[in-house]
Design a protein around this motif. Structure first.
Motif, PDB file in Angstrom:
ATOM      1  N   LYS A 108       0.856  -1.205   0.057  1.00  0.00           N
ATOM      2  CA  LYS A 108       0.053  -0.053  -0.086  1.00  0.00           C
ATOM      3  C   LYS A 108       0.931   1.241   0.110  1.00  0.00           C
ATOM      4  O   LYS A 108       1.974   1.188   0.403  1.00  0.00           O
ATOM      5  N   ILE A 146       0.261   5.754   0.584  1.00  0.00           N
ATOM      6  CA  ILE A 146      -0.482   6.697   1.092  1.00  0.00           C
ATOM      7  C   ILE A 146      -0.373   8.063   0.280  1.00  0.00           C
ATOM      8  O   ILE A 146       0.932   8.165   0.221  1.00  0.00           O
ATOM      9  N   LEU A 178      -4.148   4.547  -0.233  1.00  0.00           N
ATOM     10  CA  LEU A 178      -4.948   5.208   0.733  1.00  0.00           C
ATOM     11  C   LEU A 178      -4.893   6.607   0.616  1.00  0.00           C
ATOM     12  O   LEU A 178      -3.757   7.212   0.582  1.00  0.00           O
ATOM     13  N   LEU A 234      -2.729  11.466   8.930  1.00  0.00           N
ATOM     14  CA  LEU A 234      -1.799  10.530   8.516  1.00  0.00           C
ATOM     15  C   LEU A 234      -1.334   9.437   9.513  1.00  0.00           C
ATOM     16  O   LEU A 234      -1.183   8.243   9.348  1.00  0.00           O
ATOM     17  N   CYS A 294      -3.789   6.646   9.697  1.00  0.00           N
ATOM     18  CA  CYS A 294      -3.882   5.780   8.637  1.00  0.00           C
ATOM     19  C   CYS A 294      -2.554   4.823   8.653  1.00  0.00           C
ATOM     20  O   CYS A 294      -2.606   3.732   8.398  1.00  0.00           O
ATOM     21  N   ILE A 321       2.205  -0.384   4.800  1.00  0.00           N
ATOM     22  CA  ILE A 321       2.581   0.765   3.801  1.00  0.00           C
ATOM     23  C   ILE A 321       3.888   0.911   3.591  1.00  0.00           C
ATOM     24  O   ILE A 321       4.893   0.845   4.116  1.00  0.00           O
ATOM     25  N   VAL A 379       4.937   6.821   1.818  1.00  0.00           N
ATOM     26  CA  VAL A 379       3.847   7.946   1.847  1.00  0.00           C
ATOM     27  C   VAL A 379       4.524   8.939   0.609  1.00  0.00           C
ATOM     28  O   VAL A 379       5.512   9.309   0.827  1.00  0.00           O
TER      29      VAL A 379
END
Ligand SMILES: Cc1ncc(COP(=O)(O)O)c(C=O)c1O
Length: 431
Positions: free
Chosen positions: A144, A146, A180, A190, A193, A201, A204
């Protein structure tokens, strides 16, 4: 009072060309941002550009604040860049094999950008961001990422999920699920999440200054906070400096805000108008790319001699600190001039700026995040856009995207632009 006076002639040839290109190309544009769909009317066709000016095929001259959407930081056709690119074309525009200009350009970046030990050149900002995301996923073995509501990172599938409603059909659920979204300038959101998706994750991805939703500056301490959260939760921090790199300072947001990301992406102003992108970071991450590592990235035109030649000359010119001093001086003159009149007349216009990248927003309050950006009055902007266009000033045809000042803009052009813009505010808001 400026001595420049300019009323454009009707753009008759442009109107015909717009009609013809619309038959041949969807929407009459090869990039959807260029369309006049938001402001109305037909697109203008240009024949050439020089310094701060752009010339249309009906014989009109415009003071240009589109800046080709970012690349024209030194103005159009800087002679030193043009000469180097012409010489490179004559020697062979693409080899598909290594050459010495790649070393020169890479050295200039590795020596001057804090987070870069190794770099890969690609052909656009989109490619740079797409490749950096894949690298982050490959290195961390997590799926994932962000990103932030309203940000723009090019047109690869996983980042187009950043708009509500989604910016595009044709994106698989899998691509969207891996992305996301949180609010920009909100550290709590943030952290929540990251905590909810612990150990999932990879990265970012952030525009340090949110250029595509009204040039929103990070609040004091915000980027440092983002850096700390990424470190705490084991996610890589990717700065998308496609807009801010070599624009708000030589080393972009890293220099201005003193925050060092794990990976950085560039494009736009990096190569004097040549089609370019680049991404870089520490050796231990970058070496995960093929051929020695396990993350794939390639490109027929990547690192081609013409782009490298343009980039080398651009870096040499931008490394003169005077360039950024001048950019700040003319940008401030433009903004101070407009702000004075906005304050006097209490007009609902917000001027937002990071160095020479700026937005003129028709909104009651400063725009600080995606939700605020929805309050922009695009009808007033459309009237304003056409008013100033008719007086020889070209802005991006968008009420929200960043516009750009170049080092070639003169004080006289700025003063004329202030006069016309202020008159444009009056016409579009007060009448
Ligand atoms: C922040 C940011 N990232 C990425 C991109 C994509 O760059 P390109 O249009 O060169 O693919 C853009 C383009 O506007 C951008 O503003």
């Amino acid at each position: 009072m400026s001595t420049i006076k300019s009323i454009t002639k009707p753009a008759i040839r442009s109107a015909k060309c717009a009609q013809r290109l619309e038959e041949l190309t969807p929407g009459g544009v090869n990039s959807s941002f260029r369309s006049f769909i938001e402001v109305g009317g037909h697109t203008i066709f240009f024949s050439h550009a020089q310094g701060s000016k752009i010339f249309d095929i009906d014989g009109n001259t415009y003071i240009d604040y589109l800046g080709a959407w970012g690349p024209a930081i030194l103005g159009y056709c800087h002679p030193q860049i043009t000469k180097a690119c012409q010489e490179a074309v004559a020697r062979g525009p693409v080899f598909g094999a290594p050459h010495e200009l790649e070393i020169q350009f890479a050295e200039l970046l590795v020596e001057n950008i804090p987070c870069i030990e190794q770099i890969r050149f690609v052909n656009s900002g989109t490619e740079a961001v797409m490749s950096a995301i894949r690298l982050a996923r490959g290195v961390t073995d997590k799926d994932k990422i962000i990103i932030f509501h309203g940000s723009y990172h090019g047109h690869s599938d996983s980042v187009l999920a950043s708009r509500i409603p989604p910016a595009s059909a044709g994106i698989t659920a899998g691509s969207a699920e891996g992305t996301l979204l949180v609010d920009y300038n909100n550290l709590d959101a943030l952290e929540k999440c990251l905590a909810e998706n612990k150990d999932e994750i990879a990265a970012v991805l952030i525009e340090p200054v949110a250029g595509s939703m009204g040039v929103i500056l990070p609040e004091p301490g915000y980027l440092k906070g983002v850096r700390e959260l990424c470190t705490t939760y084991g996610a890589l921090l990717i700065f998308d400096e496609v807009l801010t790199g070599f624009r708000i300072a030589f080393a972009g947001a890293q220099e201005v805000y003193g925050v060092i990301p794990d990976l950085v992406c560039y494009g736009k102003a990096l190569a004097g108008g040549m089609a370019v992108g680049a991404y870089g970071g520490p050796k231990k991450i970058m070496s995960e790319l093929l051929p020695y590592g396990k993350v794939y990235q390639a490109g027929t035109f990547s690192g081609n001699p013409v782009t490298m030649a343009g980039g080398i000359e651009t870096m040499k010119l931008l490394s003169n600190p005077e360039v950024f001093v001048r950019l700040e001086k003319v940008s401030k003159r433009f903004f101070d001039g407009m702000q004075k009149e906005i304050d006097k007349l209490h007009m609902p216009v917000q001027l937002q700026r990071a160095g020479s990248m700026f937005a003129i927003l028709f909104a009651e309050k400063p725009v600080r995040n995606y939700q605020d950006s929805l309050t922009i009055n695009s009808k007033q902007f459309a009237e304003f856009f056409h008013y100033i266009l008719e007086r020889g000033i070209y802005l991006p045809p968008s009420s929200i995207d960043a516009a750009f000042i170049s080092a070639a803009h003169t004080e006289e052009e700025i003063d004329y632009s202030v006069e016309v813009c202020v008159e444009g505010f009056r016409k579009s808001i007060l009448s």
